[in-house]
Scaffold this motif. Structure first.
Motif, PDB file in Angstrom:
ATOM      1  N   ALA A 195      21.030  -1.343 -14.136  1.00 38.54           N
ATOM      2  CA  ALA A 195      21.314  -2.402 -13.154  1.00 38.54           C
ATOM      3  C   ALA A 195      20.708  -2.053 -11.796  1.00 38.54           C
ATOM      4  CB  ALA A 195      22.819  -2.608 -13.037  1.00 38.54           C
ATOM      5  N   LYS A 196      20.824  -0.793 -11.380  1.00 45.22           N
ATOM      6  CA  LYS A 196      20.240  -0.370 -10.100  1.00 45.22           C
ATOM      7  C   LYS A 196      18.710  -0.414 -10.163  1.00 45.22           C
ATOM      8  CE  LYS A 196      24.013   0.426  -7.862  1.00 45.22           C
ATOM      9  NZ  LYS A 196      24.409  -0.449  -6.772  1.00 45.22           N
ATOM     10  N   THR A 197      18.151  -0.117 -11.315  1.00 44.31           N
ATOM     11  CA  THR A 197      16.704  -0.197 -11.478  1.00 44.31           C
ATOM     12  C   THR A 197      16.247  -1.645 -11.393  1.00 44.31           C
ATOM     13  OG1 THR A 197      16.773   1.779 -12.869  1.00 44.31           O
ATOM     14  CG2 THR A 197      14.766   0.476 -12.954  1.00 44.31           C
ATOM     15  N   LEU A 207       0.810  -1.222   0.000  1.00 35.20           N
ATOM     16  CA  LEU A 207       0.000   0.000   0.000  1.00 35.20           C
ATOM     17  C   LEU A 207       0.843   1.271   0.000  1.00 35.20           C
ATOM     18  CD1 LEU A 207      -2.955  -1.076   2.286  1.00 35.20           C
ATOM     19  CD2 LEU A 207      -2.813  -1.080  -0.203  1.00 35.20           C
ATOM     20  N   SER A 208       2.042   1.171  -0.499  1.00 31.67           N
ATOM     21  CA  SER A 208       2.896   2.328  -0.792  1.00 31.67           C
ATOM     22  C   SER A 208       3.931   1.870  -1.809  1.00 31.67           C
ATOM     23  CB  SER A 208       3.574   2.877   0.470  1.00 31.67           C
ATOM     24  OG  SER A 208       4.519   1.953   0.947  1.00 31.67           O
ATOM     25  N   TYR A 209       4.399   2.829  -2.609  1.00 27.23           N
ATOM     26  CA  TYR A 209       5.409   2.487  -3.603  1.00 27.23           C
ATOM     27  C   TYR A 209       6.742   2.292  -2.904  1.00 27.23           C
ATOM     28  CZ  TYR A 209       2.016   3.935  -7.086  1.00 27.23           C
ATOM     29  OH  TYR A 209       0.894   4.031  -7.854  1.00 27.23           O
ATOM     30  N   PRO A 210       7.485   1.262  -3.291  1.00 23.26           N
ATOM     31  CA  PRO A 210       8.800   1.086  -2.686  1.00 23.26           C
ATOM     32  C   PRO A 210       9.753   2.184  -3.163  1.00 23.26           C
ATOM     33  CG  PRO A 210       8.477  -0.499  -4.454  1.00 23.26           C
ATOM     34  CD  PRO A 210       7.181   0.234  -4.281  1.00 23.26           C
ATOM     35  N   VAL A 211      10.605   2.627  -2.279  1.00 26.02           N
ATOM     36  CA  VAL A 211      11.567   3.674  -2.612  1.00 26.02           C
ATOM     37  C   VAL A 211      12.931   3.012  -2.775  1.00 26.02           C
ATOM     38  CG1 VAL A 211      12.644   5.818  -1.839  1.00 26.02           C
ATOM     39  CG2 VAL A 211      10.234   5.364  -1.324  1.00 26.02           C
ATOM     40  N   PRO A 212      13.613   3.242  -3.908  1.00 26.13           N
ATOM     41  CA  PRO A 212      14.926   2.616  -4.106  1.00 26.13           C
ATOM     42  C   PRO A 212      15.953   3.150  -3.112  1.00 26.13           C
ATOM     43  CG  PRO A 212      14.387   4.063  -5.955  1.00 26.13           C
ATOM     44  CD  PRO A 212      13.212   4.056  -5.053  1.00 26.13           C
ATOM     45  N   ALA A 213      16.969   2.348  -2.844  1.00 32.85           N
ATOM     46  CA  ALA A 213      18.024   2.739  -1.904  1.00 32.85           C
ATOM     47  C   ALA A 213      18.695   4.029  -2.371  1.00 32.85           C
ATOM     48  CB  ALA A 213      19.044   1.620  -1.761  1.00 32.85           C
ATOM     49  N   VAL A 214      19.023   4.096  -3.646  1.00 31.93           N
ATOM     50  CA  VAL A 214      19.550   5.330  -4.238  1.00 31.93           C
ATOM     51  C   VAL A 214      18.420   5.893  -5.091  1.00 31.93           C
ATOM     52  CG1 VAL A 214      21.273   6.310  -5.781  1.00 31.93           C
ATOM     53  CG2 VAL A 214      21.900   4.418  -4.267  1.00 31.93           C
ATOM     54  N   ASN A 215      17.897   7.039  -4.705  1.00 31.73           N
ATOM     55  CA  ASN A 215      16.725   7.589  -5.373  1.00 31.73           C
ATOM     56  C   ASN A 215      17.072   8.921  -6.032  1.00 31.73           C
ATOM     57  OD1 ASN A 215      14.098   7.754  -6.191  1.00 31.73           O
ATOM     58  ND2 ASN A 215      13.311   8.433  -4.218  1.00 31.73           N
TER      59      ASN A 215
END
Length: 149
Positions: free
Chosen positions: A84-86, A70-78
């Motif tokens: 590759a990071k995506t 119920l929330s969008y995940p936030v990437p470690a590096v945003n």
């Protein structure tokens, strides 16, 4: 007395003249000059369309994660800085166009923006997709003339 009959040798003119061959070569060259740019543009456009499909697939993976949390995940590096990071951010996603596009994701708990940036043949082509399904494209010839996706 026997008469010797004269033998006649027939020489056949089988084959092409130099002029006929040159006309054929010129016609083939003209057709190639027309066909090659059209084919190249077709390939560029198809790669941009494939990148758009990759963005939609990435969006589906992120929406699936949203349904679980119920929330969008936030990437470690945003935002993510490379394809590759995506892929680390959305591990179920496998892009098709990694040779001609770099993919990045910028996410918050309530929204995201996905971007495909062209390189090589598609340099200058940029596609974006947001969580509200707003799709934008810029790049003109880098996208093969594609104006929407």
């Amino acid at each position: 007395m026997t008469k010797k009959q004269a033998r006649t040798i027939r020489i056949s003119n089988a084959g092409f003249t130099l002029l006929e061959i040159m006309v054929t070569v010129v016609i083939i060259a003209i057709l190639a000059m027309i066909a090659m740019p059209m084919y190249s543009n077709y390939i560029t456009k198809s790669k941009a369309r494939s990148a758009g499909a990759d963005l939609v697939a990435l969006g589906l993976v992120i929406e699936s994660l949203y349904q679980r949390n119920l929330s969008y995940p936030v990437p470690a590096v945003n935002p993510t800085v490379s394809t590759a990071k995506t892929q680390e951010y959305a591990s179920a996603w496998q892009p098709a166009e990694t040779d001609t596009f770099d993919y990045t994701a910028n996410a918050a708990a309530t929204s995201y923006t996905l971007t495909a940036t062209g390189k090589g043949r598609n340099a200058g082509c940029n596609l974006t997709l947001t969580n509200k399904n707003i799709r934008t494209i810029s790049g003109g010839s880098g996208c093969g003339g594609l104006s929407s996706w």
